[in-house]
Design a protein around this motif. Structure first.
Motif, PDB file in Angstrom:
ATOM      1  N   ALA A   8       0.846  -1.196   0.000  1.00 40.40           N
ATOM      2  CA  ALA A   8       0.000   0.000   0.000  1.00 40.40           C
ATOM      3  C   ALA A   8       0.881   1.245   0.000  1.00 40.40           C
ATOM      4  CB  ALA A   8      -0.891   0.008   1.241  1.00 40.40           C
ATOM      5  N   ARG A   9       0.706   2.084  -1.014  1.00 42.76           N
ATOM      6  CA  ARG A   9       1.476   3.345  -1.115  1.00 42.76           C
ATOM      7  C   ARG A   9       0.514   4.462  -0.703  1.00 42.76           C
ATOM      8  NH1 ARG A   9       6.010   3.613  -4.445  1.00 42.76           N
ATOM      9  NH2 ARG A   9       5.210   5.534  -5.355  1.00 42.76           N
ATOM     10  N   VAL A  10       0.535   4.783   0.599  1.00 44.39           N
ATOM     11  CA  VAL A  10      -0.615   5.484   1.179  1.00 44.39           C
ATOM     12  C   VAL A  10      -0.655   6.991   0.975  1.00 44.39           C
ATOM     13  CG1 VAL A  10      -1.106   3.707   2.906  1.00 44.39           C
ATOM     14  CG2 VAL A  10       0.457   5.596   3.487  1.00 44.39           C
ATOM     15  N   ASN A  11       0.522   7.656   0.797  1.00 46.46           N
ATOM     16  CA  ASN A  11       0.376   9.120   0.737  1.00 46.46           C
ATOM     17  C   ASN A  11       1.307   9.869  -0.214  1.00 46.46           C
ATOM     18  OD1 ASN A  11       2.676   8.834   2.337  1.00 46.46           O
ATOM     19  ND2 ASN A  11       1.918  10.108   4.015  1.00 46.46           N
ATOM     20  N   GLU A  12       2.520   9.403  -0.459  1.00 45.53           N
ATOM     21  CA  GLU A  12       3.464  10.181  -1.273  1.00 45.53           C
ATOM     22  C   GLU A  12       3.432  11.650  -0.819  1.00 45.53           C
ATOM     23  OE1 GLU A  12       5.634   8.615  -3.463  1.00 45.53           O
ATOM     24  OE2 GLU A  12       4.748   6.935  -2.459  1.00 45.53           O
ATOM     25  N   TYR A  13       3.360  12.578  -1.812  1.00 48.75           N
ATOM     26  CA  TYR A  13       3.233  13.990  -1.448  1.00 48.75           C
ATOM     27  C   TYR A  13       1.839  14.515  -1.800  1.00 48.75           C
ATOM     28  CZ  TYR A  13       8.264  13.824  -0.771  1.00 48.75           C
ATOM     29  OH  TYR A  13       9.516  13.496  -0.335  1.00 48.75           O
ATOM     30  N   VAL A  44       3.698  -1.493   3.714  1.00 45.81           N
ATOM     31  CA  VAL A  44       3.189  -0.120   3.591  1.00 45.81           C
ATOM     32  C   VAL A  44       4.354   0.818   3.267  1.00 45.81           C
ATOM     33  CG1 VAL A  44       3.318   0.357   6.098  1.00 45.81           C
ATOM     34  CG2 VAL A  44       1.802   1.734   4.644  1.00 45.81           C
ATOM     35  N   HIS A  45       4.129   1.643   2.231  1.00 44.57           N
ATOM     36  CA  HIS A  45       5.105   2.677   1.852  1.00 44.57           C
ATOM     37  C   HIS A  45       4.499   4.037   2.167  1.00 44.57           C
ATOM     38  CE1 HIS A  45       8.004   5.031  -0.363  1.00 44.57           C
ATOM     39  NE2 HIS A  45       7.028   5.599  -1.046  1.00 44.57           N
ATOM     40  N   PHE A  46       5.294   4.888   2.831  1.00 40.36           N
ATOM     41  CA  PHE A  46       4.740   6.175   3.267  1.00 40.36           C
ATOM     42  C   PHE A  46       5.826   7.240   3.317  1.00 40.36           C
ATOM     43  CE2 PHE A  46       6.809   5.955   7.346  1.00 40.36           C
ATOM     44  CZ  PHE A  46       6.994   4.596   7.518  1.00 40.36           C
ATOM     45  N   HIS A  47       5.358   8.492   3.344  1.00 44.28           N
ATOM     46  CA  HIS A  47       6.194   9.679   3.524  1.00 44.28           C
ATOM     47  C   HIS A  47       5.720  10.394   4.785  1.00 44.28           C
ATOM     48  CE1 HIS A  47       7.686  10.119  -0.856  1.00 44.28           C
ATOM     49  NE2 HIS A  47       7.036   8.961  -0.782  1.00 44.28           N
ATOM     50  N   ALA A  48       6.635  10.818   5.630  1.00 44.21           N
ATOM     51  CA  ALA A  48       6.238  11.632   6.787  1.00 44.21           C
ATOM     52  C   ALA A  48       5.762  12.994   6.285  1.00 44.21           C
ATOM     53  CB  ALA A  48       7.416  11.804   7.742  1.00 44.21           C
ATOM     54  N   PRO A  79       9.611   3.034   4.278  1.00 44.09           N
ATOM     55  CA  PRO A  79       9.562   4.497   4.213  1.00 44.09           C
ATOM     56  C   PRO A  79      10.275   5.025   2.971  1.00 44.09           C
ATOM     57  CG  PRO A  79      11.306   3.820   5.707  1.00 44.09           C
ATOM     58  CD  PRO A  79      10.657   2.551   5.192  1.00 44.09           C
ATOM     59  N   THR A  80       9.970   6.245   2.596  1.00 45.62           N
ATOM     60  CA  THR A  80      10.679   6.925   1.505  1.00 45.62           C
ATOM     61  C   THR A  80      12.066   7.349   1.982  1.00 45.62           C
ATOM     62  OG1 THR A  80      10.547   8.740  -0.076  1.00 45.62           O
ATOM     63  CG2 THR A  80       9.814   9.219   2.143  1.00 45.62           C
ATOM     64  N   LEU A  81      12.921   7.704   0.999  1.00 48.69           N
ATOM     65  CA  LEU A  81      14.165   8.402   1.355  1.00 48.69           C
ATOM     66  C   LEU A  81      13.935   9.908   1.357  1.00 48.69           C
ATOM     67  CD1 LEU A  81      16.842   6.416  -0.689  1.00 48.69           C
ATOM     68  CD2 LEU A  81      15.938   5.959   1.589  1.00 48.69           C
TER      69      LEU A  81
HETATM   70 ZN    ZN Z   1       7.106   7.367  -2.084  1.00 49.52          ZN
END
Ligand code: ZN
Length: 294
Positions: A8-13, A44-48, A79-81
């Protein structure tokens, strides 16, 4: 048939001017991750993000999100870099995740390596204009070698993100050089909507990726479309033996009435099952992708 991994790629930007369900805060991201886990996601993949949706990049912010997710469920953490928020020093982009890895409770299971550089302009065919014409997501090869070595030392599994065939060939070189261990995990990015830098998000765009995956290597791949309807490729991804990385971070899903992440994951899971694929649990995904057992 092999089980299918849903990431799940929940938010990106993504902002909330289109889909209002994009999670931003640590609590929102953790809640979304837990609901996606129930719907079938194993990663889960996410960006703070800040409470107003701005990019956020600190070890503390990521540690908080990771602990909150892990207190709710066993989903694997990717998490993203943080390129948007963390571009000053490409080599240092990984310092956050390698610092998180020093504490077992916050160690990410995965981190991305985009195996090349891309122009990330946006194009509007209605007005025939380009925005962000100077925007380049820069990933020089010496940086990639550094990422791969540092992730191996930190026990973080790399996600080899490829935007076109040249990226895939470079990822294959990293595997051949022994910098990335098999089974390798590829994320096959395609691009649609305003993004013209990748293969189109169509069966042909996906098949072009697949034709050039390194032969004779142990690998798994997941499909993704930046700016496009990935659910339209869920069935073909399942039939081709791959995995899938859907979420409202990459696309608002207007035609579905701007659904939540868990709704999009559930629809991807339905498509997988109707193509004869069972859904992988996090433990299944660990085994398929060569992660240590829990
Ligand atoms: Zn991302």
């Amino acid at each position: 048939m092999k089980k299918m991994i849903l990431e799940a790629r929940v938010n990106e930007y993504a902002m909330r001017n289109e889909n209002p369900h994009v999670p931003w805060t640590a609590d929102e991201i953790a809640e979304s991750a837990a609901r996606c886990r129930e719907a079938g996601a194993s990663i889960v993949h996410f960006h703070a993000r800040t409470p107003d949706g701005s990019p956020l990049h600190s070890v503390e912010a990521y540690a908080d999100i990771i602990r909150k997710i892990r207190s709710k469920c066993d989903i694997l953490i990717h998490p993203t870099l943080g390129w948007f928020s963390n571009d000053a020093d490409p080599a240092g982009r990984i310092d956050c995740v390698t610092t998180l890895a020093k504490d077992r409770s916050t160690r990410p299971d995965f981190a991305p390596i985009d195996t090349g550089s891309v122009n990330l302009e946006t194009y509007d065919p209605a007005t025939r204009t380009i925005a962000h014409a100077d925007r380049v997501y820069r990933n020089a090869t010496d940086t990639l070698e550094h990422y791969a070595s540092a992730f191996a030392a930190a026990c973080i599994k790399p996600v080899l993100v490829t935007w076109s065939i040249g990226f895939t060939r470079r990822a294959a070189a990293l595997i051949e050089m022994g910098l990335v261990q098999e089974p390798a995990y590829f994320l096959l990015n395609m691009t649609d909507g305003p993004y013209i830098t990748g293969h189109p998000g169509t069966p042909d765009g996906l098949d072009a990726h697949l034709r050039f995956l390194p032969a004779g290597r142990r690998l798994e791949w997941a499909s993704n479309i930046v700016g496009g309807d990935l659910l339209a490729l869920a069935q073909i991804s399942a039939e081709r033996g791959g995995h899938i990385a859907p979420g409202i971070g990459d696309y608002a899903y207007q035609a579905l009435g701007y659904p939540t992440n868990e709704r999009v994951v559930a629809l991807a899971a339905d498509a997988a099952r109707s193509a004869g694929r069972e859904i992988a649990t996090p433990d299944d995904a660990r085994e398929m992708l060569g992660l240590p057992a829990r």
